[in-house]
Structures are given as structure tokens and as C-alpha cells.
Enzyme design. Structure first.
Site, PDB file in Angstrom:
ATOM      1  N   ASP A  30       0.866  -1.173   0.000  1.00 46.31           N
ATOM      2  CA  ASP A  30       0.000   0.000   0.000  1.00 46.31           C
ATOM      3  C   ASP A  30       0.910   1.232   0.000  1.00 46.31           C
ATOM      4  OD1 ASP A  30      -2.345   1.609   0.292  1.00 46.31           O
ATOM      5  OD2 ASP A  30      -1.995   1.704   2.449  1.00 46.31           O
ATOM      6  N   ASP A  32      -0.061   5.074   1.179  1.00 48.12           N
ATOM      7  CA  ASP A  32      -0.205   6.000   2.302  1.00 48.12           C
ATOM      8  C   ASP A  32      -0.075   5.260   3.627  1.00 48.12           C
ATOM      9  OD1 ASP A  32      -0.896   8.413   0.739  1.00 48.12           O
ATOM     10  OD2 ASP A  32      -2.674   7.259   0.210  1.00 48.12           O
ATOM     11  N   GLY A  80      -7.760   3.708   3.108  1.00 51.61           N
ATOM     12  CA  GLY A  80      -7.548   2.640   2.139  1.00 51.61           C
ATOM     13  C   GLY A  80      -8.608   2.523   1.068  1.00 51.61           C
ATOM     14  N   ARG A  83     -11.901   7.374  -2.870  1.00 48.79           N
ATOM     15  CA  ARG A  83     -12.481   8.573  -2.244  1.00 48.79           C
ATOM     16  C   ARG A  83     -14.003   8.543  -2.217  1.00 48.79           C
ATOM     17  NH1 ARG A  83      -8.157  11.152  -5.006  1.00 48.79           N
ATOM     18  NH2 ARG A  83      -9.501  11.818  -6.717  1.00 48.79           N
ATOM     19  N   SER A 158      -5.206   5.776  -4.163  1.00 49.71           N
ATOM     20  CA  SER A 158      -4.847   7.138  -4.565  1.00 49.71           C
ATOM     21  C   SER A 158      -4.796   7.290  -6.082  1.00 49.71           C
ATOM     22  CB  SER A 158      -3.476   7.511  -3.990  1.00 49.71           C
ATOM     23  OG  SER A 158      -3.061   8.768  -4.475  1.00 49.71           O
ATOM     24  N   ASN A 160      -3.304   9.971  -7.155  1.00 50.60           N
ATOM     25  CA  ASN A 160      -2.131  10.842  -7.257  1.00 50.60           C
ATOM     26  C   ASN A 160      -0.844  10.050  -7.044  1.00 50.60           C
ATOM     27  OD1 ASN A 160      -3.883  13.255  -7.247  1.00 50.60           O
ATOM     28  ND2 ASN A 160      -4.227  12.733  -5.098  1.00 50.60           N
ATOM     29  N   ASP A 216      -1.478  -0.916   5.935  1.00 47.54           N
ATOM     30  CA  ASP A 216      -1.734  -0.331   7.250  1.00 47.54           C
ATOM     31  C   ASP A 216      -3.216  -0.086   7.499  1.00 47.54           C
ATOM     32  OD1 ASP A 216      -2.052   1.894   5.484  1.00 47.54           O
ATOM     33  OD2 ASP A 216      -1.637   3.258   7.158  1.00 47.54           O
TER      34      ASP A 216
END
Length: 254
Positions: A30, A32, A80, A83, A158, A160, A216
């Protein structure tokens, strides 16, 4: 993070302990909170968004307007996830409703995609101010895996991802990237569905049972477990070990 090389894991509910053969044939990360130090930035952006939305008179349904909890609500509803899924999950938890809108709604639109776009704008604004750093332990593990010829992939909601990796000096660190853009273009459901992890394993040419997942987020741990991956490693950076274990992590490092 180096413990991934020498993990002992037991499958949830099996009662069996088995020695892994580290570092597996492939490792999926992952982003972030695992690779980049951006989880706190995301959480703060979500709080700015939802605290504003919860006070908006346009909310329908039977909304509870208590503020977004930057720890509990973040991990339970948005961490995770894609959005739009996070917006929908959190608002549902508060009994609040907004229009479903159109996928291309911008940040000024009063809709689920619009609120998701607004959150992204808040996040990027914070990134521009604060910059991006990678976790040194993860960077060291990536170097060790690449030196050993072990393919590595990034699986993140993400959209980005490539920009953030480049900013953190990791633009070429991964053999495969399955991100929010990839998921949207291929109609892949987001975590906790395992589809994104399975797509990454296919592109690397490695079976899930021979692949390790490092996550995480509870949603990511659930995705790794549901996908039948050989080792699902939880990364606890904030005192959430029990939640990760309950979600199905074989081991939790922190």
C-alpha cells in the site's frame, strides 16, 4: 519492516504455524502510511471536508452532526478506500445523504463525487505546503527486494500515486502500480475487495499464494485476506494492532 524477510505467520482460524519463505516471489505495498508519510495528511483533509459538510443545511436524511473523528472515523470509513467509497461510507454512518451526482463532478458540486474531488483538492493543497517523505524502513526494504530480483508492486486507492512517488524520490521503485486511476479505467472495485491486489499479482505473473501484501489499513488487510495472499502484513503506526489482527493480518509490525 525488515521483519517481512523473516516472518512467521499463522493463517487466521487454522491454528497452524508455518515458516514462510521470505521474501516470497513478489511483494505488494500500500502507499499511504506504508510507503509515504501521507496518512496523517489524508486524515486532516478528510476532517476539514466532513466537519464542513456536516454543518451544511443541504444534508438530507437524518444526519448526526458530531464532528469527524480524525482517528476512529478515518480508519473505519475512509482509510484505504477509494475517495467516493469513503464519502459514501462516512455519510451513511452519520445517517446523512447527498446526491450521487456524476463521476466527473468537480469540487464545487454538492454530490458524492464532488465531495471526493473537494477532499482531493484539500489534500493536494496540504502536500504542496508540507511536501512528501517516504518511510526509511520501507525504502530500505524496497532496495533489498529489488537487489534480490523480487518484483514489487504498489496497490493504492490514490489517484495521485505517481506524482506522490516521484515527489518522494520513488518514481521508479515499483514494477507495477495499480492505483485509483487504473481501478477506474478497468472497473476494478476498491478495497476491501481484493480485485486491485489480484490485478497487481497477475501483472507481476505471480500467484497470490506466493505473494506478500503489506498494508496499514483495515480495508487493505481485508482485501489481502480475501484475495488468498500468502502473507498479509499489517503496519501499525498508531496503536491499531488489534484492529489489524481482527481484520486478518498474519503479523503486525509497528
Amino acid at each position: 519492516m525488515e521483519e517481512v524477510y523473516a516472518a512467521r505467520a499463522s493463517g487466521p482460524g487454522t491454528g497452524e504455524r508455518h515458516r514462510t519463505t521470505p521474501p516470497y516471489q513478489a511483494v505488494l505495498f500500500d502507499m499511504d502510511g506504508v510507503v509515504t508519510q501521507t496518512a496523517a495528511v489524508h486524515a486532516a483533509a478528510w476532517k476539514r471536508l466532513f466537519d464542513s459538510v456536516l454543518q451544511d443545511p443541504r444534508l438530507t436524511g437524518h444526519p448526526r452532526r458530531d464532528p469527524f473523528d480524525i482517528d476512529a472515523d478515518y480508519r473505519r470509513y475512509v482509510d484505504g478506500r477509494q475517495r467516493e467509497d469513503g464519502v459514501a461510507a462516512f455519510l451513511a454512518s452519520r445517517g446523512a445523504e447527498v446526491p450521487s451526482g456524476c463521476p466527473n463532478d468537480g469540487p464545487d458540486a454538492w454530490s458524492v463525487p464532488g465531495l471526493a474531488a473537494r477532499k482531493n483538492a484539500l489534500f493536494l493543497e496540504a502536500v504542496a505546503d508540507q511536501g512528501i517523505r517516504a518511510y526509511p524502513g520501507t525504502t530500505a526494504l524496497l532496495v533489498r527486494l529489488r537487489d534480490a530480483g523480487i518484483p514489487v508492486g504498489l496497490v493504492t486507492a490514490s489517484r495521485n500515486a505517481r506524482t506522490l512517488l516521484a515527489a518522494a524520490g520513488l518514481g521508479t521503485a515499483f514494477d507495477v502500480i495499480i492505483d485509483g486511476q487504473t481501478a477506474a479505467g478497468n472497473a476494478l472495485p476498491g478495497k476491501p475487495d481484493p480485485a486491485m491486489f489480484l490485478a497487481a499479482a497477475r501483472r507481476l505473473g505471480v500467484a497470490p499464494r506466493h505473494t506478500a501484501v503489506i498494508e496499514d489499513a483495515v480495508a487493505g488487510i481485508q482485501a489481502g485476506r480475501r484475495g488468498g495472499f500468502g502473507l498479509v502484513v499489517g503496519i501499525d503506526r498508531g496503536g491499531h494492532r488489534e484492529q489489524l489482527e481482527i481484520a486478518g493480518a498474519d503479523i503486525v509490525l509497528g
